[in-house]
Design an enzyme around this catalytic site. Structure first.
Site, PDB file in Angstrom:
ATOM      1  CB  CYS A   5      -0.953   0.028   1.127  1.00  0.00           C
ATOM      2  SG  CYS A   5      -2.491   1.106   1.130  1.00  0.00           S
ATOM      3  CG  HIS A  61      -3.548  -3.608   3.659  1.00  0.00           C
ATOM      4  ND1 HIS A  61      -2.282  -2.971   4.161  1.00  0.00           N
ATOM      5  CD2 HIS A  61      -4.003  -2.449   3.320  1.00  0.00           C
ATOM      6  CE1 HIS A  61      -2.110  -1.766   3.952  1.00  0.00           C
ATOM      7  NE2 HIS A  61      -3.210  -1.283   3.624  1.00  0.00           N
TER       8      HIS A  61
END
Length: 505
Positions: free
Chosen positions: A346, A434
């Protein structure tokens, strides 16, 4: 006060201090009650954390909630939903947080408008609690910080403000490992006004190491001095490890038990960014035999690493500047030059690209931009729209899944391969997903590709279930669950004595 006891019952687990063990007690009670066939739901009115998870909202759309409450829902054998954590505050700086209300962005909240800016949040949070209480037998609510933060009591809707709203009994958890637990428990009750004290029937002592008989006189004196019960003492257990709310316990997130002696141990360095988010992404690596997972904040910390992970961040531009100020950018380039793998997740992936631009002022001033590390051919643009998703697919020949929580929009160049919603080039990997390493098949494929590690057979979801079962068993053995369940169903007993009546307020 809402004294309607015809709905489901409730119990508030408050803490004498932050990190006293509220999450542990709440999670353990959820698992213990679920085992008894009680329809139980976890709840935390407001969570301040950059550790979050994607679930499904009541409208079926992806929504965001605190990671701790997501795990508590697993413990309760309930479907995670935003009502279990209606207000999530994600700190971007020391004075400003991004607010998530019932799973979706709700603007920013600054320290200067703290009380005024939270009034609408309090109303929504209490409505969410009432909704859960109408659908479950018992709601086990977790407080935040300490209920004795008397400077914040007027606007409190998380601790005694919630208890007063629901007419809900409250137990206060104290951490004996820190010392001063008796003063902390007595003082927590004594600082509260009489109406709040009336809702506190007793205490739980947490993290005890030692001989129970040596502790007993202190517990008896505490009960005599306060007129309140101690509902049990939870022992210290190294096997208790939950997805935490914040970075307080990062240094302790080591799972090596010494069993790697004589093995070919590889070192995994996770860069400890100042605004690190979703650091639970590396928990599964910590369970792999032969991997030593450490958190790193200097070039020396990553110089001998076999694998470096650049994790997510709530302040990507600021953390990128911090990275450069410490010389970690040069260390990462040298790590890659030596042929060693680097994984960005991310915000960490965004840092690996060519440029980051904050077009709409999501993190910094509108139009703020910075050069990335230039290790991947991608660029990032921050816009107000937030992506929440639960993607799945295939990577490195293995099934993969994860969750997305981000404002940044990625534009990929032509020089890299696609990789889990991101890109990879050589030994540099970047993903927007994630949680992908929690998947056993993908984690095995990734470790084989990057470190030449054979599949270990480690089952991360099963390991999490074992931890939850252990916690439920500890709660059953060491707390009076029958009495706590009776409190939740019947409400706080009357006649609680008031400590320090007439004291200076």
């Amino acid at each position: 006060m809402n004294g309607n006891r015809t709905r489901g019952g409730g119990l508030l687990v408050a803490g004498a201090t932050s990190d006293a063990g509220k999450s542990v007690v709440t999670t353990g009670l959820c698992r213990a009650l679920a085992r008894r066939g009680v329809r139980v739901a976890p709840y935390k009115a407001q969570n301040m954390s950059n550790n979050s998870m994607v679930c499904h909202g009541s409208d079926g759309r992806p929504a965001e909630m605190g990671r701790a409450q997501w795990v508590q829902a697993l413990a309760a054998e309930a479907s995670p939903e935003p009502a279990m954590n209606p207000v999530l505050l994600k700190p971007g700086t020391d004075r400003r947080s991004h607010a998530v209300l019932l799973g979706h962005p709700a603007g920013d909240l600054s320290s200067t408008d703290w009380e005024q800016g939270r009034r609408h949040l309090a109303k929504a949070a209490h409505a969410a609690f009432d909704d859960l209480a109408s659908r479950y037998d018992v709601v086990v609510a977790e407080g935040a910080g300490s209920p004795a933060e008397i400077n914040l009591r007027a606007g409190d809707y998380v601790n005694m403000g919630l208890a007063r709203h629901a007419g809900m009994p409250t137990v206060v958890v104290g951490d004996i490992d820190r010392g001063g637990v008796f003063a902390a428990l007595y003082g927590t009750v004594g600082l509260l006004e009489a109406a709040d004290q009336a809702l506190i029937p007793g205490f739980v002592v947490n993290k005890f190491r030692g001989e129970p008989e040596l502790l007993r006189p202190g517990l008896e004196d505490l009960e005599h001095l306060t007129g309140r019960r101690v509902y049990g003492t939870l022992p210290w257990d190294a096997g208790v490890w939950l997805d935490s709310e914040d970075a307080l316990d990062i240094a302790a997130r080591r799972t090596d038990d010494g069993g790697d002696a004589g093995r070919d141990v590889r070192r995994v360095a996770v860069v400890r960014l100042p605004r690190i988010s979703n650091f639970t992404d590396v928990d599964a690596l910590g369970l792999e035999p032969g991997l030593d997972v450490v958190f790193a904040s200097s070039p020396q910390d990553v110089s001998d690493a076999d694998l470096v992970v650049l994790p997510g961040s709530r302040a990507t531009l600021a953390d990128l500047a911090w990275l450069r100020s410490r010389g970690l950018d040069r260390a990462l380039h040298e790590h890659v030059r030596r042929g060693r793998p680097l994984l960005g997740i991310c915000g960490g992936f965004q840092m690996l690209g060519r440029t980051i631009t904050d077009t709409e002022g999501v993190e910094a001033g509108p139009g703020t931009s910075a050069e990335g590390l230039g290790l991947l051919d991608v660029s990032t643009d921050f816009t107000a729209d937030k992506t929440l998703d639960l993607p799945s697919g295939t990577a490195l020949g293995a099934p993969a899944h994860g969750y997305e929580i981000h404002h940044g929009r990625i534009t990929a160049g032509s020089g890299d391969e696609e990789f889990l919603g991101g890109a990879c080039s050589g030994n540099v990997y970047g993903t927007m997903w994630h949680g992908s390493l929690e998947g056993n098949a993908f984690r095995s494929a990734f470790l084989d590709r990057t470190l030449g590690r054979e599949p270990s057979g480690t089952d991360f979801p099963a390991a999490r279930e074992r931890r939850l079962d252990l916690l439920g068993e500890l709660v059953e053995r060491h707390l009076d669950v029958d009495a706590l369940l009776d409190l939740a169903r019947s409400g706080a007993p009357g006649g609680m004595p008031v400590l320090a009546p007439g004291g200076v307020r």
